[in-house]
Design a protein around this motif. Structure first.
Motif, PDB file in Angstrom:
ATOM      1  N   MET A 164     162.834 107.433 -37.433  1.00 17.83           N
ATOM      2  CA  MET A 164     161.476 107.325 -37.456  1.00 17.83           C
ATOM      3  C   MET A 164     160.672 107.563 -38.846  1.00 17.83           C
ATOM      4  O   MET A 164     159.689 106.970 -39.261  1.00 17.83           O
ATOM      5  CB  MET A 164     160.762 107.948 -36.179  1.00 17.83           C
ATOM      6  CG  MET A 164     159.131 107.886 -36.173  1.00 17.83           C
ATOM      7  SD  MET A 164     158.150 109.267 -35.590  1.00 17.83           S
ATOM      8  CE  MET A 164     158.166 110.120 -37.072  1.00 17.83           C
ATOM      9  N   ASP A 533     151.904 117.476 -33.623  1.00 15.37           N
ATOM     10  CA  ASP A 533     152.973 116.827 -34.859  1.00 15.37           C
ATOM     11  C   ASP A 533     154.040 118.016 -35.254  1.00 15.37           C
ATOM     12  O   ASP A 533     155.014 118.193 -35.698  1.00 15.37           O
ATOM     13  CB  ASP A 533     151.894 116.539 -35.878  1.00 15.37           C
ATOM     14  CG  ASP A 533     153.018 116.192 -37.409  1.00 15.37           C
ATOM     15  OD1 ASP A 533     152.774 114.972 -37.604  1.00 15.37           O
ATOM     16  OD2 ASP A 533     153.255 116.783 -37.889  1.00 15.37           O
ATOM     17  N   HIS A 556     145.498 123.123 -36.937  1.00 10.28           N
ATOM     18  CA  HIS A 556     144.487 122.621 -36.312  1.00 10.28           C
ATOM     19  C   HIS A 556     145.070 122.580 -34.795  1.00 10.28           C
ATOM     20  O   HIS A 556     145.503 121.912 -34.400  1.00 10.28           O
ATOM     21  CB  HIS A 556     144.214 121.098 -36.866  1.00 10.28           C
ATOM     22  CG  HIS A 556     143.298 120.281 -36.143  1.00 10.28           C
ATOM     23  ND1 HIS A 556     142.584 120.628 -35.042  1.00 10.28           N
ATOM     24  CD2 HIS A 556     143.318 118.998 -36.193  1.00 10.28           C
ATOM     25  CE1 HIS A 556     142.042 119.781 -34.342  1.00 10.28           C
ATOM     26  NE2 HIS A 556     142.367 118.602 -34.999  1.00 10.28           N
ATOM     27  N   ASN A 558     144.450 122.657 -31.525  1.00 10.76           N
ATOM     28  CA  ASN A 558     143.697 122.141 -30.283  1.00 10.76           C
ATOM     29  C   ASN A 558     144.333 122.283 -28.950  1.00 10.76           C
ATOM     30  O   ASN A 558     143.800 121.725 -27.987  1.00 10.76           O
ATOM     31  CB  ASN A 558     142.827 120.862 -30.630  1.00 10.76           C
ATOM     32  CG  ASN A 558     143.814 119.623 -30.701  1.00 10.76           C
ATOM     33  OD1 ASN A 558     144.999 119.746 -30.381  1.00 10.76           O
ATOM     34  ND2 ASN A 558     143.302 118.678 -31.241  1.00 10.76           N
ATOM     35  N   TYR A 561     147.921 117.079 -27.089  1.00 14.13           N
ATOM     36  CA  TYR A 561     147.893 115.883 -28.054  1.00 14.13           C
ATOM     37  C   TYR A 561     146.653 115.206 -27.592  1.00 14.13           C
ATOM     38  O   TYR A 561     146.674 114.242 -26.723  1.00 14.13           O
ATOM     39  CB  TYR A 561     149.233 115.009 -27.501  1.00 14.13           C
ATOM     40  CG  TYR A 561     150.556 115.808 -27.437  1.00 14.13           C
ATOM     41  CD1 TYR A 561     151.302 115.483 -28.319  1.00 14.13           C
ATOM     42  CD2 TYR A 561     151.102 116.470 -26.350  1.00 14.13           C
ATOM     43  CE1 TYR A 561     152.369 116.341 -28.876  1.00 14.13           C
ATOM     44  CE2 TYR A 561     152.210 116.976 -26.319  1.00 14.13           C
ATOM     45  CZ  TYR A 561     152.928 117.167 -27.666  1.00 14.13           C
ATOM     46  OH  TYR A 561     154.142 117.687 -27.858  1.00 14.13           O
ATOM     47  N   HIS A 562     145.661 115.675 -28.587  1.00 16.87           N
ATOM     48  CA  HIS A 562     144.342 115.297 -28.124  1.00 16.87           C
ATOM     49  C   HIS A 562     144.012 113.721 -28.007  1.00 16.87           C
ATOM     50  O   HIS A 562     143.187 113.078 -27.360  1.00 16.87           O
ATOM     51  CB  HIS A 562     143.331 115.886 -28.961  1.00 16.87           C
ATOM     52  CG  HIS A 562     141.974 115.529 -28.439  1.00 16.87           C
ATOM     53  ND1 HIS A 562     141.380 116.062 -27.401  1.00 16.87           N
ATOM     54  CD2 HIS A 562     140.787 114.731 -28.846  1.00 16.87           C
ATOM     55  CE1 HIS A 562     140.152 115.678 -27.146  1.00 16.87           C
ATOM     56  NE2 HIS A 562     139.578 114.869 -28.085  1.00 16.87           N
ATOM     57  N   GLN A 563     144.749 112.991 -29.217  1.00 15.80           N
ATOM     58  CA  GLN A 563     144.518 111.571 -28.919  1.00 15.80           C
ATOM     59  C   GLN A 563     145.039 111.013 -27.652  1.00 15.80           C
ATOM     60  O   GLN A 563     144.340 110.096 -27.251  1.00 15.80           O
ATOM     61  CB  GLN A 563     145.481 111.000 -30.159  1.00 15.80           C
ATOM     62  CG  GLN A 563     145.467 109.507 -30.222  1.00 15.80           C
ATOM     63  CD  GLN A 563     144.132 109.152 -30.890  1.00 15.80           C
ATOM     64  OE1 GLN A 563     143.787 109.518 -31.846  1.00 15.80           O
ATOM     65  NE2 GLN A 563     143.512 108.246 -30.208  1.00 15.80           N
ATOM     66  N   PRO A 641     138.838 120.124 -30.290  1.00 16.35           N
ATOM     67  CA  PRO A 641     139.768 118.788 -30.112  1.00 16.35           C
ATOM     68  C   PRO A 641     139.793 117.892 -31.334  1.00 16.35           C
ATOM     69  O   PRO A 641     140.661 117.635 -32.155  1.00 16.35           O
ATOM     70  CB  PRO A 641     139.264 118.028 -28.832  1.00 16.35           C
ATOM     71  CG  PRO A 641     138.519 118.861 -28.142  1.00 16.35           C
ATOM     72  CD  PRO A 641     138.059 119.952 -29.077  1.00 16.35           C
TER      73      PRO A 641
HETATM   74  C1  LIG Z   1     156.681 109.921 -32.627  1.00 15.95           C
HETATM   75  C2  LIG Z   1     155.370 109.544 -31.675  1.00 15.95           C
HETATM   76  N1  LIG Z   1     155.431 109.979 -30.627  1.00 15.95           N
HETATM   77  C3  LIG Z   1     154.293 109.787 -29.878  1.00 15.95           C
HETATM   78  C4  LIG Z   1     153.324 109.383 -30.423  1.00 15.95           C
HETATM   79  C5  LIG Z   1     151.953 108.993 -29.722  1.00 15.95           C
HETATM   80  N2  LIG Z   1     150.807 109.828 -30.383  1.00 15.95           N
HETATM   81  C6  LIG Z   1     149.995 109.498 -30.997  1.00 15.95           C
HETATM   82  S1  LIG Z   1     148.707 110.604 -31.549  1.00 15.95           S
HETATM   83  C7  LIG Z   1     149.517 111.625 -30.554  1.00 15.95           C
HETATM   84  C8  LIG Z   1     148.906 113.224 -30.461  1.00 15.95           C
HETATM   85  C9  LIG Z   1     149.255 113.748 -31.543  1.00 15.95           C
HETATM   86  O1  LIG Z   1     149.017 115.314 -31.203  1.00 15.95           O
HETATM   87  P1  LIG Z   1     148.379 116.126 -32.476  1.00 15.95           P
HETATM   88  O2  LIG Z   1     149.345 115.824 -33.493  1.00 15.95           O
HETATM   89  O3  LIG Z   1     148.229 117.481 -31.982  1.00 15.95           O
HETATM   90  O4  LIG Z   1     147.109 115.576 -32.712  1.00 15.95           O
HETATM   91  P2  LIG Z   1     145.713 115.602 -32.038  1.00 15.95           P
HETATM   92  O5  LIG Z   1     145.931 114.301 -31.335  1.00 15.95           O
HETATM   93  O6  LIG Z   1     145.842 116.521 -31.040  1.00 15.95           O
HETATM   94  O7  LIG Z   1     144.592 115.627 -32.943  1.00 15.95           O
HETATM   95  C10 LIG Z   1     150.699 111.279 -29.971  1.00 15.95           C
HETATM   96  C11 LIG Z   1     151.645 111.942 -29.135  1.00 15.95           C
HETATM   97  C12 LIG Z   1     153.236 108.881 -31.823  1.00 15.95           C
HETATM   98  N3  LIG Z   1     152.245 108.342 -32.452  1.00 15.95           N
HETATM   99  N4  LIG Z   1     154.285 109.333 -32.521  1.00 15.95           N
END
Ligand SMILES: Cc1ncc(C[n+]2csc(CCOP(=O)(O)OP(=O)(O)O)c2C)c(N)n1
Length: 642
Positions: A164, A533, A556, A558, A561-563, A641
């Motif tokens: 990836m 992340d 950060h 929150n 996985y807020h997205q 968030p």
């Molecule tokens: C390898 C991978 N798995 C799943 C996703 C789907 N995805 C997109 S945004 C996200 C949330 C990421 O959470 P975080 O890093 O805490 O950021 P937040 O959304 O909370 O600001 C996920 C799981 C992705 N983009 N990449």
């Protein structure tokens, strides 16, 4: 680049590679450090430490039994000059500073040559805890340093872990010089891991998203391949390249006649066709409301200057969405303000023209694209986006084309036209100022809230870093784009952009790689780190501590996985159901993750969790002081968030 080769051809060739050494079986290949040699411990030196003399290591037969080696009975011999020494000589001509790797037996001979024969310099080993971290570190490093890092990868399993991160770099047009170990020859390799971790066509596993890969079958071919790969990686559109280093060329003795290492001659980046550039200039100078839309438009400080010159020549607004291309406080920065409907949009290295191109066509406006991505496409992965019938498509590197475009525009601008352009520029500047004032006011929303607002985090950080030589090394999309809205970003290294392919797990290791590159310039690296992340592969914290990479990381946090929370809420609403269960599968609570403790465990200075916004600024100050002394620091901030 697809390769068609039959296994029959391959075997035949490998036999050739092994010529002259056929009598030496895999079990007999034992390398020796100078220290061990001095102590007369031939055959036991495989695990010797370079400085402390030979460690007591299991015999070849014991290792062979444990590893499932095919020829446990073979007696040990010494190889004075393995092919991997020559490979090190080749790698040194590439002038690569660092090599990021998680260790593995498929490249054990090269590993040993790098640290002993190559003296662990140019490249220097960075010990990584996951292949994804190694490649993502190389990704972040390039975006500061402008030259590739090497990633050394263990066989098919390591390459799968790296996948990836390679894809992120590919979509972000970032060059990485990757070498993967392999035991290609079935007749020579052992049973067990030497077979299971090897492949007939290793490059195939990642070929869809590497710019180029190769599997050289001799040392001479390795030299050609390595130089060719480096050159391909660095020619726009840039991208990661992969060389398979078969054990058969690493571990066999050097042939009597040492192959020649050719000179590295780089390819000049392609500039746009003269007639097409002249046509673009005509369209832009005649436009009433031109817009310059940038993704990965420029690569260097000089590129930033050129873009400023073009914008000022045209008095056109510059909308920059990816890495830093254009100073965000320049009066022409932005989209021209509310109601500014561009009649000509110049897209610079915009990957997918769907929004710009189709939007323009719908309202009778025109679109020009200058992009090197027009020069390279692959079939399987859909990162090329959409076919859009734009008006002028120039397949070229924007930075290399800008000087010609600026000249062509200047030649067309009369004194009258210049006055009209200046009037337009004044209106754009007024809109720019309004947007900046709005951003300051927006940052005050929820100022005293707990969890802490992201606007407050950005506003508290800025006065503490603005007099430093700073570099924001994480994506800002999940941070509300606050640095771009509030801070003064004028240098290329002030913002290095996002993941490339949106692959999570990039942020933490890429920021460590970028911080490593910033270290020699004494720059303060800042990473605002989302928690989702972070949790993909936190072992890179150890790499940063071990290699003394100064980096300010602010969680950060929150707690989720807020997205994805937002996506599930959206679906619940679409399906006409309540969103009260959207936390299922998306939140990281119960238990709350203790990021400061995790970081401390990996050897970082860390504080938190911080929930009171008044505690933030003092913690940031303490953190910055420590980072300036050379430490990695993590401050766990519990945040809103978004
Ligand atoms: C390898 C991978 N798995 C799943 C996703 C789907 N995805 C997109 S945004 C996200 C949330 C990421 O959470 P975080 O890093 O805490 O950021 P937040 O959304 O909370 O600001 C996920 C799981 C992705 N983009 N990449």
């Amino acid at each position: 680049m697809a390769k068609a080769k039959s296994s029959v051809d391959r075997r035949g060739f490998l036999k050739g590679a092994a010529a002259g050494t056929a009598a030496i079986s895999m079990g007999a290949l034992v390398t020796q450090t100078p220290a061990a040699k001095a102590q007369g411990q031939a055959g036991q030196a495989a695990g010797a430490r370079g400085s402390g003399g030979a460690a007591q290591t299991p015999s070849g037969a014991t290792l062979a039994r444990e590893n499932g080696n095919a020829r446990p009975g073979a007696s040990a011999r010494v190889i004075e000059h393995p092919g991997s020494d020559f490979m090190v000589d080749v790698l040194k001509t590439l002038n690569i500073e660092y090599l990021a790797a998680n260790p593995g037996s498929t490249y054990e001979s090269l590993h040993e040559s790098l640290i002993n024969y190559g003296n662990n310099q140019m490249p220097e080993f960075l010990t990584c805890t996951h292949e994804e971290n190694a490649v993502a570190m190389a990704h972040g490093y390039y975006k500061i340093e402008g030259k590739p890092m090497m990633a050394l990868i263990h066989g098919d399993i390591g390459l799968q872990h790296a996948g990836m991160a390679i894809y992120n770099a590919y979509c972000d047009r970032v060059p990485i010089f990757m070498v993967v170990g392999n035991h290609a020859d079935e007749a020579e390799r052992g049973a067990g891991v030497q077979s299971i971790h090897s492949a007939q066509d290793l490059g195939a596993m990642v070929r869809d998203y590497t710019k180029w890969d190769d599997e050289p079958y001799s040392l001479g071919a390795f030299a050609d391949s390595a130089l060719r790969g480096y050159k391909f990686a660095m020619t726009p559109p840039m991208g990661p390249v992969l060389i398979v280093a078969n054990n058969e060329i690493q571990a066999h003795p050097m042939p009597a006649e040492r192959p020649r290492i050719p000179k590295l001659v780089m390819t000049a980046p392609p500039a746009g066709d003269q007639a097409a550039v002249a046509e673009a200039a005509r369209m832009l100078v005649a436009a009433e409301r031109p817009l310059i839309q940038c993704e990965r438009a420029v690569r260097t400080e000089n590129g930033v200057k050129l873009l400023v010159e073009l914008a000022e020549t045209l008095q056109a607004p510059v909308n920059s969405t990816e890495r830093m291309n254009f100073p965000n406080r320049h009066p022409l920065a932005g989209n021209g303000g509310a109601g500014y409907q561009p009649d000509v949009t110049l897209c610079l290295e915009v990957n997918d023209l769907l929004n710009e191109g189709r939007g323009a066509r719908a309202r009778g406006a025109k679109t020009i694209s200058i992009s090197s991505t027009a020069l390279m496409h692959k079939s399987n992965i859909q990162d090329f986006g959409h076919y859009v019938d734009i008006d002028l498509d120039i397949g070229a590197d924007p930075e290399a084309t800008l000087p010609y475009l600026i000249d062509a525009c200047k030649k067309l601008i009369t004194a009258d036209r210049k006055r009209a352009l200046a009037d337009r520029g004044a209106k754009i500047a007024a809109a720019h100022l309004k947007a900046r004032q709005q951003a300051v006011s927006d940052a005050s929303f929820g100022w005293t809230a707990s969890p802490v607002s992201l606007g407050r985090l950005a506003a508290e950080l800025w006065p503490l870093v603005k007099n430093e030589d700073w570099s924001f090394v994480s994506p800002q999309g999940f941070f509300g784009n606050w640095p771009n809205r509030l801070w003064n970003m004028e240098k290329k290294y002030h913002y290095i952009g996002g993941q490339g392919a949106g692959g999570m797990g990039y942020g933490l290791p890429a920021s460590v790689g970028a911080a490593l590159a910033n270290r020699k310039y004494g720059r303060l690296s800042i990473n605002v780190q989302t928690d989702g992340d972070f949790n993909y592969s936190p072992g890179v914290l150890w790499t940063a501590a071990h290699h003394k990479i100064p980096l300010l990381t602010i969680m950060h946090n929150n707690r989720g996985y807020h997205q994805e929370v937002m996506f599930v809420e959206q679906q619940a609403s679409l399906h006409n159901r309540g969103a009260d269960r959207a936390h299922i599968g998306t939140k990281l609570w119960d238990p709350d993750i203790q990021y400061a403790k995790i970081a401390q465990g990996y050897g970082w200075y860390a504080e938190g969790p911080i929930t009171d916004p008044n505690d933030l600024a003092p913690a940031l100050k303490r953190g910055i002081e420590r980072v300036k002394k050379g430490e990695p620091v993590l401050i766990d901030l519990v945040t809103q968030p978004r």
